[in-house]
Design a protein around this motif. Sequence first.
Motif, PDB file in Angstrom:
ATOM      1  N   GLY A  33      38.986  27.818  35.685  1.00 35.66           N
ATOM      2  CA  GLY A  33      38.795  27.215  37.314  1.00 35.66           C
ATOM      3  C   GLY A  33      40.075  27.688  37.897  1.00 35.66           C
ATOM      4  O   GLY A  33      40.055  27.774  39.024  1.00 35.66           O
ATOM      5  N   LEU A  36      39.867  31.259  39.069  1.00 34.14           N
ATOM      6  CA  LEU A  36      38.934  31.157  40.422  1.00 34.14           C
ATOM      7  C   LEU A  36      39.610  30.615  41.408  1.00 34.14           C
ATOM      8  O   LEU A  36      39.097  30.994  42.680  1.00 34.14           O
ATOM      9  CB  LEU A  36      37.470  30.663  39.799  1.00 34.14           C
ATOM     10  N   ALA A  37      40.529  29.762  41.325  1.00 30.81           N
ATOM     11  CA  ALA A  37      41.043  29.249  42.544  1.00 30.81           C
ATOM     12  C   ALA A  37      42.418  30.138  43.091  1.00 30.81           C
ATOM     13  O   ALA A  37      42.881  29.764  44.183  1.00 30.81           O
ATOM     14  CB  ALA A  37      41.548  27.936  42.239  1.00 30.81           C
ATOM     15  N   LEU A  66      29.717  28.830  36.856  1.00 30.86           N
ATOM     16  CA  LEU A  66      30.679  29.107  37.337  1.00 30.86           C
ATOM     17  C   LEU A  66      30.638  30.422  38.186  1.00 30.86           C
ATOM     18  O   LEU A  66      31.215  30.446  39.222  1.00 30.86           O
ATOM     19  CB  LEU A  66      31.941  29.526  36.374  1.00 30.86           C
ATOM     20  N   GLU A  69      28.519  29.446  41.231  1.00 30.84           N
ATOM     21  CA  GLU A  69      29.257  28.350  42.241  1.00 30.84           C
ATOM     22  C   GLU A  69      30.235  29.408  42.994  1.00 30.84           C
ATOM     23  O   GLU A  69      30.606  29.202  44.222  1.00 30.84           O
ATOM     24  CB  GLU A  69      29.974  27.496  41.366  1.00 30.84           C
ATOM     25  N   HIS A  70      30.876  30.296  42.492  1.00 31.10           N
ATOM     26  CA  HIS A  70      32.156  30.898  43.072  1.00 31.10           C
ATOM     27  C   HIS A  70      31.816  32.281  43.348  1.00 31.10           C
ATOM     28  O   HIS A  70      32.315  32.984  44.186  1.00 31.10           O
ATOM     29  CB  HIS A  70      33.422  31.145  42.089  1.00 31.10           C
ATOM     30  N   GLY A  71      30.773  32.993  42.804  1.00 31.95           N
ATOM     31  CA  GLY A  71      30.423  34.650  43.357  1.00 31.95           C
ATOM     32  C   GLY A  71      30.172  34.641  44.528  1.00 31.95           C
ATOM     33  O   GLY A  71      30.381  35.990  44.732  1.00 31.95           O
ATOM     34  N   ALA A  73      31.718  33.627  47.353  1.00 32.80           N
ATOM     35  CA  ALA A  73      33.061  33.525  47.905  1.00 32.80           C
ATOM     36  C   ALA A  73      34.018  34.485  47.685  1.00 32.80           C
ATOM     37  O   ALA A  73      34.877  35.083  48.260  1.00 32.80           O
ATOM     38  CB  ALA A  73      33.430  32.090  47.966  1.00 32.80           C
ATOM     39  N   ARG A  74      33.997  35.133  46.320  1.00 33.39           N
ATOM     40  CA  ARG A  74      34.898  35.829  45.750  1.00 33.39           C
ATOM     41  C   ARG A  74      34.201  36.829  44.735  1.00 33.39           C
ATOM     42  O   ARG A  74      33.255  36.727  44.234  1.00 33.39           O
ATOM     43  CB  ARG A  74      36.014  34.965  45.207  1.00 33.39           C
ATOM     44  N   VAL A  76      33.688  38.088  41.218  1.00 33.75           N
ATOM     45  CA  VAL A  76      33.804  37.633  39.772  1.00 33.75           C
ATOM     46  C   VAL A  76      32.971  38.346  39.000  1.00 33.75           C
ATOM     47  O   VAL A  76      31.750  38.515  39.369  1.00 33.75           O
ATOM     48  CB  VAL A  76      33.188  36.158  39.816  1.00 33.75           C
TER      49      VAL A  76
END
Length: 291
Positions: A33, A36-37, A66, A69-71, A73-74, A76
């Motif tokens: 986390g 990812l932040a 994960l 959720e995050h892929g 926007a960034r 991964v």
Amino acid sequence: MPTELPEVPVSSEQHLRRRAVLVAPGSDERKAGKALASAVDEVVLDLEDAVTAAQKDAARELVAPLVREHGAARTVSVRINGRGTPWFEDDLRTCAALGDALASIVIPKVESADDLVEADRILGDSTVPVQALIETPAGVQRIDEIVAGPRVAGVIIGYADLGASLGRARTAAPEHWLYVQDRVLHAARAAGVQAIDGPFLGIADDDDFRHSVQWVSDLGFDGKWVIHPAQITSAAAAFTPTDDQVDAARKVLAALEEAENRGAGAAQLDGQMLDEAVAVAARRTLSKIGA
């Protein structure tokens, strides 16, 4: 607070930026986390070296949501377990199901194109690209066929395993790896894929780390893996052109264009003759900022 990186736009037609790539254990939700932040260009969630055999299945189940959720926007990616391990196929099938949320799959210890052909077969209709980790003498020896393998978007040098195979000290200076670095870089450039340097085997942002980053940046690599957030800013800065370098590149291309429009056979800038080699270098500089 997230580490601040230089703002550099990038065109969707170009390679993803991988100036600084942070690797985080897929079995540790807190560390994943935090990665990812962060403001790093790419996060690689690791299912291989950072995860014990007993945790492999649990780590895969943790990483998949994960990425979803995050892929979007960034950037991964996921490092899977290698071919020949009990987890290779399950890791690939899980990654294939993640769709566009997953930027790439990092395949460790790639030693031939056969490893990539097998991964491609398992991935099926998924269009996710792969990055090949070169971590053995056999991988270095066959780098030309590896970069031409299916789905390859980039190659990465893995120093820890490669050094162990060679009997090379972990404290070896960057210059001692020049043969491997040049071998990988030449193959990557010939194939049109990215060349990423592997992690420095230390966690501090110290003079030794900065020297290793500047060394591979000067050689022509596209970026570097880091294993601690403290190293992100220095790594990214080494692969980001300065304002003066960008301005000089634009002047070169403008002078060449102006000469072509005049029908001149040669162009000059500040008393220097300009040729295609200078233009190629200028275009590469501008490509790093998405121009």
